[in-house]
Design a protein around this motif. Sequence first.
Motif, short mmCIF file in Angstrom:
data_model
loop_
_atom_site.label_atom_id
_atom_site.label_comp_id
_atom_site.label_asym_id
_atom_site.label_seq_id
_atom_site.Cartn_x
_atom_site.Cartn_y
_atom_site.Cartn_z
N GLU A 88 0.99 -1.34 -0.21
CA GLU A 88 0.11 0.20 0.08
C GLU A 88 0.65 1.60 -0.40
N ASN A 101 -9.34 -0.51 -2.07
CA ASN A 101 -9.46 1.12 -0.94
C ASN A 101 -7.77 1.35 -0.36
N SER A 158 -7.55 4.72 4.03
CA SER A 158 -8.39 4.50 5.63
C SER A 158 -9.59 3.81 5.07
N ASP A 159 -10.61 2.61 6.27
CA ASP A 159 -11.65 2.70 6.22
C ASP A 159 -12.96 3.62 5.58
N ARG A 194 -9.31 -0.29 4.95
CA ARG A 194 -8.46 -0.47 3.97
C ARG A 194 -7.23 -1.53 3.59
N ARG A 195 -6.87 -1.39 2.09
CA ARG A 195 -6.47 -2.10 1.53
C ARG A 195 -7.00 -3.40 0.68
N ARG A 254 -8.69 9.44 1.68
CA ARG A 254 -8.52 7.99 1.78
C ARG A 254 -8.43 8.24 -0.10
#
Length: 272
Positions: A83, A182, A185-186, A207-208, A234
């Motif tokens: 990431e 994504n 961030s969530d 996230r990820r 994000r």
Amino acid sequence: MANINIKTCACKGIRYCLLCGNITNDMVQDRNVAQTIEIHNYCPDCHKAWPALDLMQHPSHQGDGFEFEGIFLWTDFITEVEEQQLCQQIDQTPFVDSQSGRRKQDFGPKVNFKKRKLKCDDFSGLPNYSKALYVKMTTNSLLHDFIPVELCNLEYMPERGSAIDPHFDDFWLWGERLVTLNLLSDSYLCMTCDEHPNMEVHIPMPRRSLLVVHGPARYKWKHSIHRKDISGRRLAMTFRELSDEFRGQGTQSEMGQKLINIAFTFKGIAVG
């Protein structure tokens, strides 16, 4: 301090963000604040949407859940190190302002959706850093024949009031599956449907994670991102495939093959 009507964003029409002239935090409201909305949370383990008041974790849900078709979530699609490296590569390309407080990078053809016309003169392919992502995603049975011809990187920031209103992605050019990675961030993808005007289904986007929207979730439900669900920077990498009109024996298959050939050079530079 007096308000200064200087427009420093790309919002048009009814769209707005926290940078629009005379728009304040108090004026930027989410849909479920303005009216009573029945919220359901999607569980990726049982593929059902459950009432938000049901705080039990899978498999101990309670209440009246219902099948929600057309969502596939691949958690931890990439590692933290991957990431970080990916975001560094993305940030080497300048972002341009987009509507509703977002910024974007486009790797795809220039499209006029209203007139149903497109140009690929400035399209140089998907970016090199997306090739490994494509190879990995196609190891999944749902995506084994996924052939993306567009990548849009969207940046969401809470201080800009970043969001996107409920909408369908275009059906003329874009096909069955919408694939989003994504990053940083969530967040949540909010699904709404005309058949259930007072309901929202919230899809978790850790996230990820890699999220695939297809089937009923693609064609029956609109999707959006609430401002309140943007807690930090994000980055959303959304890959799109061609519709049937541009594939196989479709009337635009020649143009479709041209787009595929360009996309898969993986030498793309963002289109301004």
